[in-house]
Design a protein around this motif. Sequence first.
Motif, mmCIF file in Angstrom:
data_model
loop_
_atom_site.group_PDB
_atom_site.id
_atom_site.type_symbol
_atom_site.label_atom_id
_atom_site.label_comp_id
_atom_site.label_asym_id
_atom_site.label_seq_id
_atom_site.Cartn_x
_atom_site.Cartn_y
_atom_site.Cartn_z
ATOM 1 N N UNK A 194 37.195 36.484 34.756
ATOM 2 C CA UNK A 194 36.688 35.645 35.840
ATOM 3 C C UNK A 194 37.163 34.209 35.648
ATOM 4 N N UNK A 195 36.959 33.408 36.685
ATOM 5 C CA UNK A 195 37.106 31.957 36.538
ATOM 6 C C UNK A 195 36.021 31.286 37.357
ATOM 7 N N UNK A 239 38.493 23.525 35.630
ATOM 8 C CA UNK A 239 38.519 24.958 35.894
ATOM 9 C C UNK A 239 38.318 25.676 34.564
ATOM 10 N N UNK A 240 37.479 26.706 34.567
ATOM 11 C CA UNK A 240 37.241 27.488 33.352
ATOM 12 C C UNK A 240 37.617 28.946 33.612
ATOM 13 N N UNK A 241 38.484 29.494 32.762
ATOM 14 C CA UNK A 241 38.884 30.896 32.856
ATOM 15 C C UNK A 241 38.364 31.639 31.637
ATOM 16 N N UNK A 242 37.915 32.866 31.839
ATOM 17 C CA UNK A 242 37.377 33.610 30.710
ATOM 18 C C UNK A 242 36.969 35.019 31.074
ATOM 19 N N UNK A 261 46.198 35.351 39.254
ATOM 20 C CA UNK A 261 45.769 36.168 38.116
ATOM 21 C C UNK A 261 44.397 36.808 38.332
ATOM 22 N N UNK A 262 43.601 36.258 39.252
ATOM 23 C CA UNK A 262 42.287 36.820 39.589
ATOM 24 C C UNK A 262 42.211 36.975 41.110
ATOM 25 N N UNK A 263 43.061 37.796 41.711
ATOM 26 C CA UNK A 263 43.132 37.844 43.184
ATOM 27 C C UNK A 263 41.812 38.253 43.814
ATOM 28 N N UNK A 264 41.411 37.475 44.834
ATOM 29 C CA UNK A 264 40.203 37.770 45.620
ATOM 30 C C UNK A 264 38.988 37.989 44.713
ATOM 31 N N UNK A 265 38.842 37.129 43.713
ATOM 32 C CA UNK A 265 37.794 37.306 42.712
ATOM 33 C C UNK A 265 36.414 37.412 43.332
ATOM 34 N N UNK A 266 36.082 36.517 44.257
ATOM 35 C CA UNK A 266 34.716 36.510 44.791
ATOM 36 C C UNK A 266 34.397 37.779 45.576
ATOM 37 N N UNK A 267 35.403 38.366 46.232
ATOM 38 C CA UNK A 267 35.181 39.645 46.912
ATOM 39 C C UNK A 267 34.968 40.753 45.883
ATOM 40 N N UNK A 268 35.699 40.666 44.767
ATOM 41 C CA UNK A 268 35.562 41.687 43.724
ATOM 42 C C UNK A 268 34.202 41.620 43.049
ATOM 43 N N UNK A 269 33.619 40.411 42.953
ATOM 44 C CA UNK A 269 32.320 40.269 42.303
ATOM 45 C C UNK A 269 31.260 41.081 43.039
ATOM 46 N N UNK A 270 31.185 40.917 44.350
ATOM 47 C CA UNK A 270 30.155 41.634 45.099
ATOM 48 C C UNK A 270 30.452 43.131 45.117
#
Length: 262
Positions: free
Chosen positions: A26-27, A5-8, A213-222
């Motif tokens: 992101x991660x 896993x990569x976080x940054x 720490x990155x809740x619902x990241x993929x939804x936030x990306x779009x």
Amino acid sequence: MSSALYTGVVSHQRLRPLRHRLRYRVFSLLLDLDELPALAARLRLFSLDRFNLFSFHRRDHGAGEPEGPRAHVERQLRAAGLPVGGAIRLLAMPRILGYAFNPLAVYFCHAPAGALQAILYEVNNTFGERHSYLIPVDPAQDSAWVNQRCDKRMHVSPFLPLDMHYRFRVRPPGEQLSIGVQTHDAQGAVLLARLDARRRPLTDGALLRAFCTHPLLTFKVIAAIHWEALQLWCKGARLHPRPPAPAEPVSFATRPSPDHTP
């Protein structure tokens, strides 16, 4: 296992004709494609081709075929005259609660002897189109950094024309990872994008922390893509018509590009 896993942080900077910047935490997962079944068996929060908090679906990448992205990537390696059978490691965001959108997914393609021989950049746009760029790695380059370039073949941003090229500067996965992408026109750089990340073990605990720490990241990306587009439009950015998608799914750079400083 090679998977991790990569976080940054990902950052974008538009230089002209107007300036605009963004920066997000992101991660991503680095997934050795041969390890996917074992990862799904070992991790409670990660599944292969089925719903979970985190999941990887074969149809989300490559040609979307049942055999999975490894078969797709190896076909492209053969077409480029490169050997197959080595490790292929994909850096991408997983599905979170069943959803993912990867503007860029990166395959690190290793020769059977182990050396990194090529990188495949898989680009998705918000119009449902996908195009990839397969570029051999110059063995004469410093192994710590890979510099590559290719012509842009697929429309991505409505604010950028097609007549451009990409320059990549990549620090392959290790304890740290960096992927820099510059978009250039005939006058020089127009857009700078960069991911800088640090490796973490791929465990259930690490996945749960990433979700918190990155809740619902993929939804936030779009959502962020459309929000940033709205801001650019409000600033007066000019819209470019969308050309037809490329006829071929992959573009090839047949020779390594000369070294450059992004």
